[in-house]
Design a protein around this motif. Sequence first.
Motif, PDB file in Angstrom:
ATOM      1  N   ASN A   1       0.578  -1.257   0.388  1.00  0.00           N
ATOM      2  CA  ASN A   1       0.114  -0.177  -0.043  1.00  0.00           C
ATOM      3  C   ASN A   1       1.404   1.312   0.186  1.00  0.00           C
ATOM      4  O   ASN A   1       0.466   2.462  -1.129  1.00  0.00           O
ATOM      5  CB  ASN A   1      -1.082   0.444   1.091  1.00  0.00           C
ATOM      6  CG  ASN A   1      -1.857   1.036   1.171  1.00  0.00           C
ATOM      7  OD1 ASN A   1      -2.031   2.598   1.662  1.00  0.00           O
ATOM      8  ND2 ASN A   1      -3.157   1.320   0.869  1.00  0.00           N
TER       9      ASN A   1
ATOM     10  N   ASP B   1       0.443   4.262  -3.012  1.00  0.00           N
ATOM     11  CA  ASP B   1       0.807   5.662  -2.808  1.00  0.00           C
ATOM     12  C   ASP B   1       1.496   6.283  -3.671  1.00  0.00           C
ATOM     13  O   ASP B   1       0.919   7.554  -3.783  1.00  0.00           O
ATOM     14  CB  ASP B   1       0.409   5.910  -0.856  1.00  0.00           C
ATOM     15  CG  ASP B   1      -0.323   6.658  -0.916  1.00  0.00           C
ATOM     16  OD1 ASP B   1      -1.191   7.219  -1.420  1.00  0.00           O
ATOM     17  OD2 ASP B   1       0.242   7.395  -0.007  1.00  0.00           O
TER      18      ASP B   1
ATOM     19  N   ALA C   1       1.019   6.613  -7.184  1.00  0.00           N
ATOM     20  CA  ALA C   1      -0.154   7.013  -7.577  1.00  0.00           C
ATOM     21  C   ALA C   1       0.081   9.376  -7.437  1.00  0.00           C
ATOM     22  O   ALA C   1      -0.306   9.811  -7.897  1.00  0.00           O
ATOM     23  CB  ALA C   1      -1.311   6.739  -6.684  1.00  0.00           C
TER      24      ALA C   1
ATOM     25  N   SER D   1       0.055  10.350 -11.324  1.00  0.00           N
ATOM     26  CA  SER D   1      -1.302  10.509 -11.306  1.00  0.00           C
ATOM     27  C   SER D   1      -2.250  10.272 -13.116  1.00  0.00           C
ATOM     28  O   SER D   1      -3.748   9.980 -12.433  1.00  0.00           O
ATOM     29  CB  SER D   1      -2.468  12.242 -10.370  1.00  0.00           C
ATOM     30  OG  SER D   1      -1.757  12.912 -11.902  1.00  0.00           O
TER      31      SER D   1
ATOM     32  N   HIS E   1      -3.764   5.225 -13.985  1.00  0.00           N
ATOM     33  CA  HIS E   1      -4.847   4.756 -13.311  1.00  0.00           C
ATOM     34  C   HIS E   1      -4.958   3.860 -12.812  1.00  0.00           C
ATOM     35  O   HIS E   1      -5.175   3.075 -11.475  1.00  0.00           O
ATOM     36  CB  HIS E   1      -5.994   5.434 -13.864  1.00  0.00           C
ATOM     37  CG  HIS E   1      -5.782   6.765 -14.805  1.00  0.00           C
ATOM     38  ND1 HIS E   1      -5.923   6.874 -15.908  1.00  0.00           N
ATOM     39  CD2 HIS E   1      -6.275   7.868 -14.052  1.00  0.00           C
ATOM     40  CE1 HIS E   1      -6.279   8.218 -16.305  1.00  0.00           C
ATOM     41  NE2 HIS E   1      -6.307   8.831 -14.704  1.00  0.00           N
TER      42      HIS E   1
ATOM     43  N   LEU F   1      -3.483   3.367  -8.931  1.00  0.00           N
ATOM     44  CA  LEU F   1      -4.789   3.157  -8.361  1.00  0.00           C
ATOM     45  C   LEU F   1      -5.633   2.162  -8.201  1.00  0.00           C
ATOM     46  O   LEU F   1      -6.357   1.609  -6.994  1.00  0.00           O
ATOM     47  CB  LEU F   1      -6.336   4.786  -9.190  1.00  0.00           C
ATOM     48  CG  LEU F   1      -5.446   6.102  -8.913  1.00  0.00           C
ATOM     49  CD1 LEU F   1      -6.942   6.462  -9.657  1.00  0.00           C
ATOM     50  CD2 LEU F   1      -5.160   6.356  -7.584  1.00  0.00           C
TER      51      LEU F   1
ATOM     52  N   LEU G   1      -3.099   0.561  -5.462  1.00  0.00           N
ATOM     53  CA  LEU G   1      -4.110   1.043  -3.588  1.00  0.00           C
ATOM     54  C   LEU G   1      -5.434   0.550  -3.504  1.00  0.00           C
ATOM     55  O   LEU G   1      -5.669   0.329  -2.858  1.00  0.00           O
ATOM     56  CB  LEU G   1      -4.030   2.604  -4.111  1.00  0.00           C
ATOM     57  CG  LEU G   1      -3.828   3.362  -3.581  1.00  0.00           C
ATOM     58  CD1 LEU G   1      -3.085   4.854  -4.268  1.00  0.00           C
ATOM     59  CD2 LEU G   1      -2.451   3.477  -2.341  1.00  0.00           C
ATOM     60  N   ALA G   2      -6.301   0.479  -4.497  1.00  0.00           N
ATOM     61  CA  ALA G   2      -7.863  -0.279  -4.291  1.00  0.00           C
ATOM     62  C   ALA G   2      -7.731  -1.645  -3.611  1.00  0.00           C
ATOM     63  O   ALA G   2      -7.989  -2.217  -2.958  1.00  0.00           O
ATOM     64  CB  ALA G   2      -8.904  -0.018  -5.183  1.00  0.00           C
TER      65      ALA G   2
ATOM     66  N   TYR H   1      -5.808  -1.829  -0.280  1.00  0.00           N
ATOM     67  CA  TYR H   1      -6.703  -1.360   1.042  1.00  0.00           C
ATOM     68  C   TYR H   1      -7.400  -2.438   0.805  1.00  0.00           C
ATOM     69  O   TYR H   1      -7.961  -2.785   2.026  1.00  0.00           O
ATOM     70  CB  TYR H   1      -7.442  -0.064   0.712  1.00  0.00           C
ATOM     71  CG  TYR H   1      -6.791   0.929   0.718  1.00  0.00           C
ATOM     72  CD1 TYR H   1      -6.044   1.237   2.058  1.00  0.00           C
ATOM     73  CD2 TYR H   1      -6.763   1.852  -0.592  1.00  0.00           C
ATOM     74  CE1 TYR H   1      -5.460   2.584   2.588  1.00  0.00           C
ATOM     75  CE2 TYR H   1      -5.813   3.489  -0.178  1.00  0.00           C
ATOM     76  CZ  TYR H   1      -4.941   3.402   1.605  1.00  0.00           C
ATOM     77  OH  TYR H   1      -4.290   4.587   1.578  1.00  0.00           O
TER      78      TYR H   1
ATOM     79  N   SER I   1     -13.395   4.022  -3.491  1.00  0.00           N
ATOM     80  CA  SER I   1     -13.409   5.029  -3.806  1.00  0.00           C
ATOM     81  C   SER I   1     -12.109   5.007  -5.138  1.00  0.00           C
ATOM     82  O   SER I   1     -11.996   5.316  -5.433  1.00  0.00           O
ATOM     83  CB  SER I   1     -13.344   6.216  -2.834  1.00  0.00           C
ATOM     84  OG  SER I   1     -11.675   5.935  -1.577  1.00  0.00           O
ATOM     85  N   ASN I   2     -11.158   4.757  -4.438  1.00  0.00           N
ATOM     86  CA  ASN I   2      -9.609   4.523  -5.340  1.00  0.00           C
ATOM     87  C   ASN I   2     -10.834   3.777  -6.756  1.00  0.00           C
ATOM     88  O   ASN I   2      -9.952   4.174  -7.453  1.00  0.00           O
ATOM     89  CB  ASN I   2      -8.427   3.694  -4.600  1.00  0.00           C
ATOM     90  CG  ASN I   2      -7.910   4.594  -3.751  1.00  0.00           C
ATOM     91  OD1 ASN I   2      -7.168   5.437  -4.621  1.00  0.00           O
ATOM     92  ND2 ASN I   2      -7.937   4.358  -2.696  1.00  0.00           N
TER      93      ASN I   2
END
Length: 193
Positions: free
Chosen positions: A100, A104, A107, A111, A114, A117, A120-121, A124, A135-136
């Motif tokens: 993670n 992070d 990301a 940016s 994608h 992200l 990250l998703a 998490y 949300s990610n």
Amino acid sequence: SDIAFVVNILVSDTSTSTLSNLSPCCNNIVWISLLISFNSYAQNNSDNLKNAEIYISVGKYKEALNILKNLETLPTKENAKRDYLLGKLYFALGKYNKANEFFDLAALADSEEHKYLVGLAESYFALGKLKIAKSNAIFAIRSDPDLIEAQLILAKINATLGNQKEALNRFEELKLLQPSNENIILNYAKLLE
């Protein structure tokens, strides 16, 4: 001769005061040689990142880690990719907190990519932090609706949150888009159990 002088400069000193002693032709040769060296260095970094990604995909984590840890200072986008690959590596090893952290960093640094992200998703999700995982995943999908991995992790999150209908609909869409994708099929089968 000018050529011997240029070679000596390339291996020892590239200050502008030394370069000013060269004829304009040789001065251009020095700068072109330096540019070629830089391009070769950049290509090596790109090749090393690709090789590390291949090693991770086939489970050779030690080899991938050696490549990633030995890369010198990288431009921002390549550094983000290295962080992403380190995230994938640690995720594969079950070290989700460490993964993670790297996802992070990736990301934040880039940016526009994608899939960072999605990393990250996924991390998490593995850590049980479903709201931030969702949300990610949603942000990744909004940024790139064709990102299958983001669609898949969102379907898994919805299933875990008890949103069965949403999860089933998303899996059905994914099956239509990529009917032979094993990851989609396996996760869909788990949902149907």
